[in-house]
Design a protein around this motif. Structure first.
Motif, PDB file in Angstrom:
ATOM      1  N   ALA A   1      85.443  46.059 -29.938  1.00 17.30           N
ATOM      2  CA  ALA A   1      85.267  46.716 -28.652  1.00 17.30           C
ATOM      3  C   ALA A   1      86.444  46.455 -27.722  1.00 17.30           C
ATOM      4  CB  ALA A   1      83.969  46.246 -28.001  1.00 17.30           C
ATOM      5  N   ALA A   2      87.070  45.282 -27.845  1.00 13.09           N
ATOM      6  CA  ALA A   2      88.175  44.921 -26.942  1.00 13.09           C
ATOM      7  C   ALA A   2      89.395  45.807 -27.140  1.00 13.09           C
ATOM      8  CB  ALA A   2      88.551  43.456 -27.158  1.00 13.09           C
ATOM      9  N   GLN A   3      89.502  46.491 -28.268  1.00 12.61           N
ATOM     10  CA  GLN A   3      90.656  47.341 -28.549  1.00 12.61           C
ATOM     11  C   GLN A   3      90.523  48.725 -27.907  1.00 12.61           C
ATOM     12  OE1 GLN A   3      90.948  47.410 -32.813  1.00 12.61           O
ATOM     13  NE2 GLN A   3      90.934  45.186 -32.992  1.00 12.61           N
ATOM     14  N   LEU A   4      89.350  49.023 -27.312  1.00 12.51           N
ATOM     15  CA  LEU A   4      89.118  50.341 -26.724  1.00 12.51           C
ATOM     16  C   LEU A   4      89.617  50.387 -25.284  1.00 12.51           C
ATOM     17  CD1 LEU A   4      85.451  50.833 -27.992  1.00 12.51           C
ATOM     18  CD2 LEU A   4      87.531  51.828 -28.993  1.00 12.51           C
ATOM     19  N   ASP A   5      90.035  51.576 -24.834  1.00 11.21           N
ATOM     20  CA  ASP A   5      90.419  51.696 -23.432  1.00 11.21           C
ATOM     21  C   ASP A   5      89.175  51.780 -22.555  1.00 11.21           C
ATOM     22  OD1 ASP A   5      89.415  54.326 -23.511  1.00 11.21           O
ATOM     23  OD2 ASP A   5      91.395  55.191 -23.869  1.00 11.21           O
ATOM     24  N   GLU A   6      89.359  51.860 -21.261  1.00  7.19           N
ATOM     25  CA  GLU A   6      88.239  51.773 -20.328  1.00  7.19           C
ATOM     26  C   GLU A   6      87.254  52.927 -20.508  1.00  7.19           C
ATOM     27  OE1 GLU A   6      87.404  51.427 -15.501  1.00  7.19           O
ATOM     28  OE2 GLU A   6      89.432  51.118 -16.313  1.00  7.19           O
ATOM     29  N   ALA A   7      87.747  54.132 -20.699  1.00  6.60           N
ATOM     30  CA  ALA A   7      86.856  55.288 -20.849  1.00  6.60           C
ATOM     31  C   ALA A   7      86.055  55.191 -22.140  1.00  6.60           C
ATOM     32  CB  ALA A   7      87.643  56.583 -20.811  1.00  6.60           C
TER      33      ALA A   7
ATOM     34  N   LEU B   1      85.107  59.425 -28.018  1.00 10.26           N
ATOM     35  CA  LEU B   1      84.101  59.292 -29.073  1.00 10.26           C
ATOM     36  C   LEU B   1      84.768  59.014 -30.414  1.00 10.26           C
ATOM     37  CD1 LEU B   1      81.171  59.535 -30.148  1.00 10.26           C
ATOM     38  CD2 LEU B   1      81.541  62.000 -30.335  1.00 10.26           C
ATOM     39  N   ALA B   2      85.857  59.736 -30.695  1.00  9.23           N
ATOM     40  CA  ALA B   2      86.578  59.508 -31.951  1.00  9.23           C
ATOM     41  C   ALA B   2      87.138  58.088 -32.006  1.00  9.23           C
ATOM     42  CB  ALA B   2      87.704  60.531 -32.091  1.00  9.23           C
ATOM     43  N   ALA B   3      87.626  57.597 -30.861  1.00  9.56           N
ATOM     44  CA  ALA B   3      88.166  56.230 -30.833  1.00  9.56           C
ATOM     45  C   ALA B   3      87.083  55.201 -31.117  1.00  9.56           C
ATOM     46  CB  ALA B   3      88.820  55.967 -29.469  1.00  9.56           C
ATOM     47  N   VAL B   4      85.906  55.431 -30.558  1.00 10.62           N
ATOM     48  CA  VAL B   4      84.802  54.501 -30.807  1.00 10.62           C
ATOM     49  C   VAL B   4      84.375  54.564 -32.269  1.00 10.62           C
ATOM     50  CG1 VAL B   4      82.442  53.903 -30.193  1.00 10.62           C
ATOM     51  CG2 VAL B   4      84.031  54.640 -28.412  1.00 10.62           C
ATOM     52  N   GLU B   5      84.356  55.783 -32.842  1.00  8.18           N
ATOM     53  CA  GLU B   5      84.032  55.899 -34.269  1.00  8.18           C
ATOM     54  C   GLU B   5      85.057  55.148 -35.111  1.00  8.18           C
ATOM     55  OE1 GLU B   5      82.335  59.725 -35.890  1.00  8.18           O
ATOM     56  OE2 GLU B   5      83.213  60.478 -34.016  1.00  8.18           O
ATOM     57  N   ASP B   6      86.328  55.279 -34.762  1.00 10.60           N
ATOM     58  CA  ASP B   6      87.382  54.610 -35.522  1.00 10.60           C
ATOM     59  C   ASP B   6      87.252  53.095 -35.450  1.00 10.60           C
ATOM     60  OD1 ASP B   6      88.421  57.052 -36.223  1.00 10.60           O
ATOM     61  OD2 ASP B   6      89.985  57.057 -34.670  1.00 10.60           O
ATOM     62  N   SER B   7      86.660  52.586 -34.386  1.00 15.07           N
ATOM     63  CA  SER B   7      86.486  51.128 -34.269  1.00 15.07           C
ATOM     64  C   SER B   7      85.515  50.582 -35.296  1.00 15.07           C
ATOM     65  CB  SER B   7      85.995  50.776 -32.860  1.00 15.07           C
ATOM     66  OG  SER B   7      84.612  51.123 -32.715  1.00 15.07           O
TER      67      SER B   7
ATOM     68  N   ALA C   1      80.757  61.833 -19.440  1.00 17.90           N
ATOM     69  CA  ALA C   1      81.672  62.675 -18.657  1.00 17.90           C
ATOM     70  C   ALA C   1      81.870  62.117 -17.258  1.00 17.90           C
ATOM     71  CB  ALA C   1      81.123  64.100 -18.591  1.00 17.90           C
ATOM     72  N   ALA C   2      80.861  61.416 -16.740  1.00 17.95           N
ATOM     73  CA  ALA C   2      80.999  60.811 -15.408  1.00 17.95           C
ATOM     74  C   ALA C   2      82.059  59.724 -15.396  1.00 17.95           C
ATOM     75  CB  ALA C   2      79.645  60.237 -14.966  1.00 17.95           C
ATOM     76  N   HIS C   3      82.452  59.254 -16.577  1.00 16.37           N
ATOM     77  CA  HIS C   3      83.501  58.228 -16.688  1.00 16.37           C
ATOM     78  C   HIS C   3      84.747  58.814 -17.335  1.00 16.37           C
ATOM     79  CE1 HIS C   3      80.874  54.800 -15.581  1.00 16.37           C
ATOM     80  NE2 HIS C   3      79.921  55.548 -16.125  1.00 16.37           N
ATOM     81  N   ASP C   4      84.872  60.137 -17.250  1.00 20.76           N
ATOM     82  CA  ASP C   4      86.031  60.837 -17.812  1.00 20.76           C
ATOM     83  C   ASP C   4      86.202  60.558 -19.295  1.00 20.76           C
ATOM     84  OD1 ASP C   4      86.701  61.945 -15.310  1.00 20.76           O
ATOM     85  OD2 ASP C   4      87.743  60.091 -14.745  1.00 20.76           O
ATOM     86  N   ALA C   5      85.098  60.405 -20.002  1.00 16.87           N
ATOM     87  CA  ALA C   5      85.130  60.170 -21.447  1.00 16.87           C
ATOM     88  C   ALA C   5      84.521  61.377 -22.156  1.00 16.87           C
ATOM     89  CB  ALA C   5      84.369  58.903 -21.813  1.00 16.87           C
TER      90      ALA C   5
ATOM     91  N   VAL D   1      78.484  55.305 -35.956  1.00  8.68           N
ATOM     92  CA  VAL D   1      78.600  56.358 -36.966  1.00  8.68           C
ATOM     93  C   VAL D   1      77.999  57.618 -36.373  1.00  8.68           C
ATOM     94  CG1 VAL D   1      77.940  57.140 -39.264  1.00  8.68           C
ATOM     95  CG2 VAL D   1      78.413  54.718 -38.857  1.00  8.68           C
ATOM     96  N   ARG D   2      78.687  58.744 -36.516  1.00  6.00           N
ATOM     97  CA  ARG D   2      78.173  60.028 -36.048  1.00  6.00           C
ATOM     98  C   ARG D   2      77.545  60.760 -37.233  1.00  6.00           C
ATOM     99  NH1 ARG D   2      81.696  64.768 -32.997  1.00  6.00           N
ATOM    100  NH2 ARG D   2      80.076  66.375 -33.016  1.00  6.00           N
ATOM    101  N   GLN D   3      76.292  61.161 -37.061  1.00 13.82           N
ATOM    102  CA  GLN D   3      75.575  61.910 -38.081  1.00 13.82           C
ATOM    103  C   GLN D   3      75.009  63.169 -37.432  1.00 13.82           C
ATOM    104  OE1 GLN D   3      72.811  58.800 -39.169  1.00 13.82           O
ATOM    105  NE2 GLN D   3      73.998  58.305 -41.004  1.00 13.82           N
ATOM    106  N   GLY D   4      75.763  64.261 -37.541  1.00 12.36           N
ATOM    107  CA  GLY D   4      75.331  65.488 -36.899  1.00 12.36           C
ATOM    108  C   GLY D   4      75.331  65.312 -35.394  1.00 12.36           C
TER     109      GLY D   4
END
Length: 911
Positions: free
Chosen positions: A258-264, A297-303, A288-292, A307-310
């Protein structure tokens, strides 16, 4: 390696082997933080070769979000929803926010979970792991507990880990529990030496002493020591074990990613963790309220954390989600809940608005009337669709956020009412106590008193409950009076207090005026007061009216009328009313009232000679009452089963049911239950020829509080028989006169026949014969085959003693046929002995019915299968999984001599 847990590991291995073989099980691992519960769940997951593993961890911050934990556990299997019976699928979709929730009781979700787990097990055994169950939301825990107690032959193993110091989370302690304590000294030393071989003896000894065998403390406490401290070159100081970061390793493992992710992206991750259903649409709208958005989402998946399922988001590991929430600063977590609340509210549908209200509540830092009002609205919508457990939770949370003390108390009272309607009386008791400490509005006081009485009748004194209700009814609005006074009357009858019952009857007349149903309740009061003529006339009129106008009456009115019908000999009418009520409950998958209605139905079936059906229904009711925590129902059901066992002469079973029930009922002052248990034991002794014991038992009961209860009249036939067989007619006393009054007033042929039989036993010569003949004719009009057969037996014995053996055989054969038909084995054997004494040696025991070969559950399953119902349909009616239904059929087929389901229809007449 797990040190010092050989017994627990062996137990888990056995349970896993059972699941692999198709046998279900459940186990709660209980103990303090750090004792090794999670490590044992991890071991189970590692050893679960060939099992599908589903897992969830409770999170303290989500303990109030209804069904959040259940959704996380089952969301990978939501594609199986369409395979569930429609009412269950609808209920589960509504609970998970996937559709508009429909009406249903709190146990329907548990039944849906049962079916869902069974569906998963169709592809192979399933291991379900629930960590930190003390923090799972109450609705989820309750549903899982219900399912755990109804799983049998599916191949599903549920393992729960719960803090030992936590209060019972929605009934988990009713499951098999393994208490974990600290490691023994040898195991603790071995674990410490493996992890920290460098510890000098003095430091090692101190670590062993301070950790008290707690495995996590053994691993974590030395880790905070410096190298100098471990090797003894510096003092170690003192340590507060309670402050140890229990989940530090978990948070560190997942925190690096989680520490490798940016603020959004971090904001999106936290929102995904806080959104209990995993719906991508809602998560992205809130983020979206946090400009994300999709990039984050892709960055969080890459971490590797999610897992995104549909259109669903899931965390790779339940502890990852817990770590994200646990590590988040409070202000960021509150922001996540506010963003989710806004996104849900913007959806524009009531279900989303209700979930949004919960997230607004999670973001609240103090009282907030706007949020409280939104939660009250959610609670009322839940009540409208009969989801009373959810309504109670929402209204309780609303009360905690309410500024005005009187309004808060009103909401707590509403929450208690919803919990009581849901059948959760433990929660009702807590809410009632909280409400009573607040500012009670005059308009709310009667409802709160009513709830106090409900709690008192379950956990305290029925006498006191009746007094509370009678006093409150004087001040209650008209729409509450009928319910309150009916409950007061019922409590008065159960404890045999004529004064309380009469007070309730007088108030019914004053407040509600005359009606057939209120007249019946007034009749109950007269009966306790000994006015049999006035009582039984009213009861008969009420029961007759209800049978003819049943479509116009509520279920509770029909059940009360059926009980009255049994008192006045309208047995077939009562059985018809109760059969319809039970069928309605099964059709609606409604469990809250089913145990009580099965109890009444079993009573009607024993009365009408359907003894096998009575036993089947009473055993089902006992299991269901245990499953849903209705322990107040269980003693009455045990008394019913004891009475059935007495007829068959099964002494061990009769005593196992009756003796502890009798002691408990007397302790609580519930005389009706105590009387039934006493009658069962008396009938058992009478059938075994222990006549002195019968007299002693009944005389002792008659001298105590039971002697004043109207049901004591049914001691008389046992008393007359035992007194005359021991040559002590003087011990009959005045009981026969009470029986006469009852028989005259009831107009029920069966009780008139019993009274006339007693007269015959006490007479001689022509007078005795005339009474016996009259008793036989009366029984021909009635419908109590056991008593009719006992009359035939006694008449046959009298004829044999008069050397009229041919006539005796006729009477004895009639008795034997009935005893064999209803399964009264001990009485059948006694009748065969009398027949042999008349010279009739050709009568052999009747051949066994095919049903004698089956268990009660197998009988129910086979009957429904013979009518053409599928396993799924049978499971829906009997609250079993289809797989368990299949198991019962598999066991029943060879007993019945059939090979395939189609052959069952040919046996329908015998079933």
């Amino acid at each position: 390696m797990l040190y010092g847990r050989a017994e627990e590991l062996a137990l888990i291995d056995r349970l896993l082997a059972d699941a692999s073989a198709g046998r279900s099980g459940a186990l709660v691992l209980s103990g303090p933080a750090g004792i090794g519960k999670t490590a044992l769940l991890d071991y189970a997951a590692e050893q679960a070769r060939g099992l599908r593993v589903i897992r969830v961890a409770g999170i303290e911050l989500e303990a109030e979000l209804p069904f959040a934990g259940l959704h996380l556990l089952l969301r990978s299997a939501l594609d199986r929803l369409d395979a569930l019976p429609e009412p269950q699928a609808v209920a589960l979709r509504g609970a998970f926010g996937l559709a508009v929730a429909q009406s249903g009781d709190r146990f329907l979700i548990g039944l849906a979970v049962l079916s869902m787990l069974a569906e998963l097990a169709d592809e192979g055994p399933v291991l379900c792991l629930v960590d930190d169950a003390q923090w799972l939301d109450r609705s989820s825990t309750e549903a899982l507990t219900f399912a755990a107690r109804r799983l049998h032959h599916e191949g599903v193993l549920l393992l729960f880990a719960v803090r030992g110091e936590a209060r019972d989370p929605a009934g988990l302690t009713a499951l098999a529990t393994r208490e974990l304590t600290g490691l023994d000294p040898a195991a603790a030393a071995a674990l410490l030496d493996e992890r920290y071989p460098e510890l000098v003896p003095a430091v090692r000894a101190r670590m062993l002493a301070e950790t008290e065998g707690n495995p996590l403390a053994l691993v974590e406490l030395p880790s905070v020591l410096s190298t100098e401290q471990r090797t003894g070159r510096a003092p170690t100081g003192a340590y507060d074990l309670a402050a140890l970061p229990v989940s530090a390793r978990v948070q560190t493992a997942f925190g690096r990613r989680a520490a490798q992710l940016d603020e959004a992206a971090t904001a999106l991750l936290l929102i995904a963790a806080a959104e209990e259903t995993g719906r991508l649409e809602i998560i992205l709208a809130a983020a979206a309220a946090h400009d994300a958005g999709h990039t984050e989402l892709a960055a969080v998946e890459d971490s590797g954390l999610i897992v995104r399922q549909g259109d669903q988001i899931t965390f790779r590991h339940p502890l990852a989600r817990a770590a994200v929430l646990g590590a988040a600063p409070m202000h960021r977590l509150l922001d996540a809940h506010r963003a989710l609340a806004a996104a849900l509210t913007a959806c524009g549908c009531p279900a989303a608005a209700d979930r949004g209200a919960w997230h607004r509540a999670a973001a609240a830092t103090g009282p907030d009337d706007d949020i409280a009002t939104a939660l009250e609205t959610a609670a009322r919508r839940a009540s409208d669709r009969a989801d009373h457990a959810l309504a109670a939770a929402a209204m309780e949370r609303a009360a905690t956020l309410t500024v005005d003390p009187a309004t808060a108390t009103r909401r707590l009272t509403c929450a208690a009412k919803a919990a009581a309607t849901a059948g959760d009386l433990q929660r009702t008791a807590v809410l009632v106590r909280r409400a009573a400490r607040g500012t009670v509005d005059e308009a709310d006081a009667p409802r709160l008193d009513y709830l106090r009485a409900i709690v008192e009748s379950e956990f305290g004194s029925r006498h006191q409950a009746a007094r509370i209700l009678i006093d409150a009814a004087r001040r209650a609005p008209d729409h509450l009076v009928g319910e309150m006074l009916t409950d007061a009357m019922r409590n008065g009858v159960l404890v045999g207090n004529a004064e309380l019952a009469q007070h309730a009857a007088d108030l019914i007349q004053q407040r509600r005026g005359p009606s057939p149903m209120s007249e019946g309740m007034i009749g109950m009061a007269h009966m306790l007061g000994g006015d049999d003529e006035a009582a039984l006339r009213r009861l008969h009129a009420c029961a007759t009216y209800a049978h003819s106008r049943s479509a116009e009456l509520s279920p509770d009115e029909r059940m009360n009328a059926a009980a009255m019908g049994l008192m006045v000999g309208l047995d077939d009418e009562a059985r018809e009313l109760l059969t319809a009520l039970v069928a309605e409950d099964r059709e609606q998958s409604s469990l809250r009232m089913l145990p009580m209605r099965l109890h009444y139905l079993a009573s009607a079936e024993y009365a009408t000679g359907h003894h096998r059906d009575a036993t089947v229904h009473a055993e089902e009711a006992l299991a269901l009452a245990d499953s849903v925590g209705q322990h107040h129902q269980m003693d009455g059901l045990r008394s019913i089963l004891a009475w059935g066992a007495a007829q068959t002469g099964d002494e061990q079973r009769c005593r196992e049911f009756a003796e502890p029930t009798l002691a408990a009922a007397l302790d609580r002052g519930e005389l009706a239950t105590a009387l039934l248990a006493t009658t069962a034991l008396g009938l058992l002794d009478l059938g075994a020829g222990r006549y002195d014991r019968v007299l002693d038992r009944i005389e002792s009961a008659a001298r105590g509080p039971m002697g004043g209860h109207y049901m004591a009249v049914f001691f008389t036939p046992l008393r007359v028989d035992a007194a005359l067989r021991t040559g002590q007619p003087g011990r009959i006393g005045e009981s026969l006169e009470r029986l006469r009054r009852w028989a005259d007033a009831s107009r029920a042929p069966w009780i008139q026949g019993v009274y006339t039989r007693c007269l015959a036993q006490m007479s001689s010569g022509d007078e005795a014969e005339a009474h016996f003949a009259a008793a036989v004719r009366l029984h021909e009009k009635g419908n109590r085959p056991l008593e009719a057969a006992r009359t035939d037996l006694l008449y046959g014995e009298w004829l044999r003693r008069a050397r009229r053996k041919t006539e005796a055989r006729t009477s004895l054969r009639a008795a034997l046929e009935t005893f064999e038909r209803i399964g009264a084995k001990v009485w059948a054997e006694r009748t065969r002995a009398e027949l042999r004494a008349t010279g009739d040696t050709g009568r052999q025991p009747a051949g066994a019915s095919v049903l004698d070969l089956l268990t009660p559950q197998e009988i129910q399953v086979v009957r429904l299968a013979a009518r053409g119902l599928s396993n799924r349909e049978i499971g829906g009616q009997l609250f079993l999984s289809p797989r368990t239904v299949g198991y019962h059929l598999y066991k029943a087929y060879p007993k019945l001599g059939v090979a395939v389901r189609a052959e069952l229809s040919a046996l329908l007449d015998q079933l």
